[in-house]
Design an enzyme around this catalytic site. Structure first.
Site, PDB file in Angstrom:
ATOM      1  CB  THR A 333      -0.919   0.049   1.242  1.00 38.24           C
ATOM      2  OG1 THR A 333      -0.097   0.242   2.404  1.00 38.24           O
ATOM      3  CG2 THR A 333      -1.721  -1.229   1.396  1.00 38.24           C
ATOM      4  CB  CYS A 334       0.129   4.679  -1.032  1.00 39.62           C
ATOM      5  SG  CYS A 334       0.156   4.297  -2.768  1.00 39.62           S
ATOM      6  CG  ASP A 335      -0.215   4.052   5.733  1.00 43.65           C
ATOM      7  OD1 ASP A 335       0.704   4.793   6.121  1.00 43.65           O
ATOM      8  OD2 ASP A 335      -1.268   3.894   6.359  1.00 43.65           O
TER       9      ASP A 335
END
Ligand SMILES: Cc1ncc(COP(=O)(O)O)c(C=O)c1O
Length: 392
Positions: A333-335
Site C-alpha cells: 500500500t501507499c502507507d
C-alpha cells in the site's frame, strides 16, 4: 533465509512451500494455503494432552468453514464470540449443543441470534451484562469470567475482560437472585502463553471461588473453562512445542478437582497457526540507505496485520539458496507504516520472486483488510481426505 539453508530442515516443511508455490502458479499471490490434515493433527495432539477436557475450537483466529467441518467430524466443539461466527457454524450444520458463546459483552440482539441458533451457554463478567439475560433466565446457562493478568502473553485478554476472584461472589449471588443458573467459571490466561503455570495459578484460584460459592449456599457449579492461550513455536518453525509436556502441570492441577467437574478449553491459535503457509511476490524494489527494500504484494494491512498489534513475528523463506543480506520487506500500500519487517536477512530477490512464511494460520486472514484495494489473500484448503483444494 532460504529453505535449503535451514540447519535442520523438516522435510514436510519444505514440501509445504513447494506445494504453496505450485498452488500460487494456479491461483496467483498473495495466497494462504490451509492444511486441514495439520488442523486435525493439532486438535488430536491437544485432545490427547488434555484428557477429560472438552475442546471448543475458538473460531476467532481463523473462522474458516473448512476448519469447522474438519473439527466437527472429529467430534470437536466450538467457541463462538460474534454473530458472524454463529453463522459459520450454523452453515456447517454444527449441532448447537456443541457450542458456547464466550464474548463477555454482547448486544441483546447478539444473545437472541445465538439463542435462535440453539447456543445457550454464555459468559458474563459484570452486572450490566447479567441484566441482559433476565428475559431468558430459564433458557440460558452462564459462565462467570475471571481475570488473571499476564503481561507475558501476546494478547493479555484479562486487561479487558473478567473480574478478580474477590469480585466473583456478589455477581454469582446476583445471578442466583435473578433465577439465572451459573454453570461455572471461565478465564483466558492470554494468547500465546509460554508458561503453563499461568493456567495452574488460575485453576487454583477458581477452585477457591467454587469453594466460596459452596459455602455461601449457592447452587453447585460444575464447569471450569480454562480458555485458550496454548502457544505455538514461531521463531523455530521446524521445532514444535511439545504440547504433552506443556500440558502436564495443567493436567495435574485439574486432577485436584472433583471427578464430576466438566472441563472446557477454548484453543484457537494452537489448532490453526501451524496449519497455514503464506506466499507473496515481490512487486518492485529499490535501494534505500544502502539497504534493499522489497515491496511485496501483501503487508501489514493484509495477512501481516499482526505485526502492528504485537503478534509474534514469523520468519521468511525463499526456494532458492544464495548468500543473504539485510533487507526490508515492505507491504504494497501507499502507507508508510506498511512495512512487514526492517530486520531480516534474505537472498537477493528478483521482481516477481516468491517469499514464503509458515505458521500463518492464526490472526492473519481474519484480520486482513483490503485497504488501497489490495485484496485479502484468499485461502486454499488442502485436505488429503478430500484430495481437493478449494477457494475460501
Ligand atoms: C474468549 C476467548 N477464547 C479463546 C480465544 C482463543 O485464544 P488463543 O487463540 O490464544 O487460543 C480467545 C482469543 O482471543 C478468546 O477471546
Amino acid at each position: 533465509m532460504s529453505v535449503s539453508s535451514l540447519r535442520a530442515p523438516a522435510h514436510s516443511f519444505t514440501e509445504q512451500f513447494v506445494q504453496a508455490d505450485q498452488l500460487a502458479n494456479q491461483y496467483g499471490t498473495p495466497l494462504l494455503v490451509l492444511d486441514i490434515d495439520r488442523v486435525r493433527e493439532n486438535y488430536l495432539a491437544l485432545h490427547a494432552a488434555l484428557p477429560g477436557v472438552t475442546l471448543h475450537y475458538a473460531l476467532k483466529p481463523l473462522p474458516h468453514a473448512d476448519v469447522v467441518r474438519a473439527l466437527d467430524a472429529l467430534g470437536g466443539s466450538f467457541d463462538l464470540a460474534t454473530n458472524g461466527e454463529v453463522d459459520v457454524v450454523a452453515q456447517c450444520a454444527v449441532p448447537a449443543s456443541k457450542t458456547i458463546h464466550t464474548h463477555p459483552v454482547k448486544r441483546v440482539a447478539d444473545i437472541e441470534h445465538a439463542l435462535a441458533y440453539g447456543c445457550n451457554t454464555f459468559v458474563f463478567d459484570c452486572a450490566n451484562e447479567l441484566h441482559k439475560f433476565a428475559p431468558y433466565n430459564h433458557e440460558v446457562e452462564l459462565l462467570l469470567r475471571l481475570s488473571f493478568l499476564n503481561e507475558d502473553a501476546a494478547a493479555d485478554l484479562s486487561k479487558k475482560f473478567g473480574v478478580t476472584p474477590a469480585q466473583a461472589l456478589p455477581l454469582l449471588q446476583q445471578a442466583h437472585s435473578m433465577g439465572i443458573r451459573v454453570r461455572g467459571l471461565s478465564f483466558h490466561v492470554g494468547s500465546q502463553t509460554r508458561d503453563p503455570h499461568k493456567y495452574v495459578a488460575a485453576i487454583e484460584q477458581c477452585k477457591e471461588v467454587f469453594e466460596l460459592a459452596r459455602r455461601a449456599g449457592l447452587p453447585a457449579m460444575n464447569t471450569l473453562d480454562i480458555g485458550g492461550g496454548f502457544p505455538v513455536s514461531y521463531q523455530n518453525d521446524n521445532i514444535d512445542i511439545d504440547i504433552d509436556s506443556y500440558c502436564a502441570p495443567i493436567r495435574e492441577a485439574l486432577a485436584q478437582w472433583p471427578q464430576t467437574t466438566h472441563f472446557i478449553a477454548e484453543p484457537g491459535r494452537y489448532i490453526v497457526a501451524s496449519a497455514m503457509v503464506h506466499v507473496m511476490s515481490v512487486m518492485g524494489q529499490s535501494l534505500r540507505g544502502g539497504k534493499p527494500w522489497y515491496y511485496m504484494d501483501d503487508g501489514v494491512y493484509g495477512a501481516f496485520s499482526g505485526r502492528v498489534y504485537g503478534e509474534p513475528a514469523q520468519r521468511f523463506y525463499t526456494l532458492h539458496q544464495a548468500p543473504e543480506q539485510p533487507c526490508v520487506l515492505a507491504g504494497p500500500t501507499c502507507d508508510s507504516i506498511d512495512v512487514i519487517t526492517e530486520h531480516v536477512n534474505m537472498a537477493q530477490l528478483q521482481d516477481g520472486e516468491r517469499v514464503f512464511t509458515a505458521n500463518m494460520g492464526a490472526y492473519t486472514w481474519t484480520t486482513s483488510t483490503d485497504f488501497n484495494f489490495f485484496a485479502k489473500a484468499p485461502v486454499i484448503s488442502v485436505d488429503s481426505a478430500l484430495s481437493m483444494a478449494q477457494l475460501g
